[in-house]
Design a protein around this motif. Structure first.
Motif, short mmCIF file in Angstrom:
data_model
loop_
_atom_site.label_atom_id
_atom_site.label_comp_id
_atom_site.label_asym_id
_atom_site.label_seq_id
_atom_site.Cartn_x
_atom_site.Cartn_y
_atom_site.Cartn_z
N ARG A 1 102.77 18.74 37.52
CA ARG A 1 103.17 17.45 36.94
C ARG A 1 104.69 17.28 36.89
NH1 ARG A 1 99.38 13.83 36.90
NH2 ARG A 1 100.22 12.83 35.03
N ARG A 2 105.33 17.55 38.01
CA ARG A 2 106.79 17.44 38.09
C ARG A 2 107.23 16.00 37.81
NH1 ARG A 2 110.25 17.84 42.12
NH2 ARG A 2 108.69 17.05 43.61
N GLU B 1 106.30 20.19 49.98
CA GLU B 1 105.11 20.75 49.33
C GLU B 1 105.13 20.42 47.84
OE1 GLU B 1 103.00 25.06 48.39
OE2 GLU B 1 104.27 24.85 50.18
N GLU B 2 103.99 19.96 47.35
CA GLU B 2 103.88 19.55 45.95
C GLU B 2 102.65 20.21 45.32
OE1 GLU B 2 105.28 18.00 42.64
OE2 GLU B 2 106.25 17.55 44.56
N ARG B 3 102.87 20.85 44.19
CA ARG B 3 101.76 21.40 43.40
C ARG B 3 101.47 20.41 42.28
NH1 ARG B 3 102.70 27.99 43.02
NH2 ARG B 3 102.86 28.33 45.27
N THR B 4 100.48 19.59 42.47
CA THR B 4 100.27 18.46 41.56
C THR B 4 99.98 18.90 40.13
OG1 THR B 4 97.95 18.39 42.27
CG2 THR B 4 99.49 16.91 43.39
N TRP B 5 99.40 20.09 39.96
CA TRP B 5 99.08 20.55 38.60
C TRP B 5 100.33 20.84 37.76
CZ3 TRP B 5 97.75 23.11 43.13
CH2 TRP B 5 98.49 24.25 43.43
N PRO C 1 103.14 7.76 40.10
CA PRO C 1 102.71 7.99 38.72
C PRO C 1 101.30 8.55 38.60
CG PRO C 1 103.82 5.86 38.92
CD PRO C 1 103.63 6.38 40.31
N ALA C 2 100.45 8.36 39.62
CA ALA C 2 99.10 8.93 39.58
C ALA C 2 99.11 10.44 39.75
CB ALA C 2 98.23 8.29 40.66
N GLY C 3 100.20 10.97 40.29
CA GLY C 3 100.32 12.42 40.46
C GLY C 3 99.40 13.00 41.50
N THR C 4 99.00 12.21 42.49
CA THR C 4 98.06 12.67 43.52
C THR C 4 98.72 12.70 44.89
OG1 THR C 4 97.28 10.39 43.83
CG2 THR C 4 96.07 11.79 42.26
N LEU C 5 98.07 13.40 45.79
CA LEU C 5 98.52 13.54 47.17
C LEU C 5 97.53 12.89 48.12
CD1 LEU C 5 99.61 17.30 47.06
CD2 LEU C 5 101.13 15.31 47.09
#
Length: 230
Positions: A37-38, A31-35, A46-50
């Motif tokens: 910015r880990r 699980e990744e919470r893109t906001w 690098p785009a930080g998107t899922l």
């Protein structure tokens, strides 16, 4: 072993999760919470998107379309009649058109508004964009969804599935977006019977079941969310 960076209510991630289920593939889910910015995640994408898919030692496959195309190219042929992109060029073009419709237009006009305002902002700090929901954005999404439900019903009334004769990525993309906001009770199903009947067919598939156990802390699912006979 496949690994998928995802968020449980990200529609793009949900589409890939359904596709994995349709192809009978297991994966490790991160699980990744893109906001947030880990740094570790930004190194992967690098785009930080899922979503982001890892398959062995090769480079990450980033973004919904690249992931779906990768799954088709590497696993689709083995699926035979269960392949989620048609065999013909015209058939594939139509499915891709509908994926773009839901991942671009539906997302921009409906699901992004509702998920951002009613889900993501709950977990964001003010610096990350959190805060009170924007009621104007929510009203816009509630108005916009009606046009899309009409269109889904129109497609479902003329084809066996949205993209043609067989279940395809078009159905998965549409159902992924709708399922995310159905949790919030934001889909007026009773006013759009053809769209509701189509969604019930997708929702009843075994590949969809893992989505129905997802929960948002502090937000109970709508009465229609887990009910297969809604």
């Amino acid at each position: 072993m496949l690994s998928l960076y995802h968020h449980p209510f990200c529609p793009f991630s949900r589409c890939v999760r359904i596709a994995l289920g349709e192809y009978g593939l297991s994966a490790e889910f991160v699980e990744e919470r893109t906001w947030e910015r880990r740094r570790e995640f930004l190194i992967v994408n690098p785009a930080g998107t899922l979503p982001v898919l890892l398959d062995g030692e090769g480079p990450a496959i980033c973004g919904p379309r690249p992931v779906l195309e990768y799954l088709d190219e590497t696993r689709g042929a083995e699926a035979g009649a269960r392949r989620l992109l048609p065999d013909t060029a015209r058939g594939r073009a139509e499915v891709r058109r509908l994926i773009d419709w839901f991942d671009s237009r539906f997302h921009e006009e409906v699901s992004n508004y509702l998920l951002t305002e009613r889900v993501y902002k709950r977990f964001m700090t003010p610096e990350q964009g959190g805060g009170a929901p924007d009621s104007a954005a929510i009203r816009a999404a509630r108005a916009n969804i009606r046009y899309h439900l009409h269109y889904i019903g129109w497609l479902a009334g003329r084809r066996n599935w949205l993209g043609g004769d067989e279940l395809s990525y078009a159905d998965l993309a549409a159902a992924a977006h709708l399922s995310s906001i159905d949790y919030l009770g934001e889909v007026p199903w009773d006013e759009f019977e053809p769209a509701k009947a189509w969604y019930a067919r997708v929702k009843s598939r075994p590949s969809f079941r893992p989505l129905l156990v997802d929960q948002i802390a502090g937000v109970a699912p709508s009465r229609t969310y887990v009910d297969l006979d809604f």
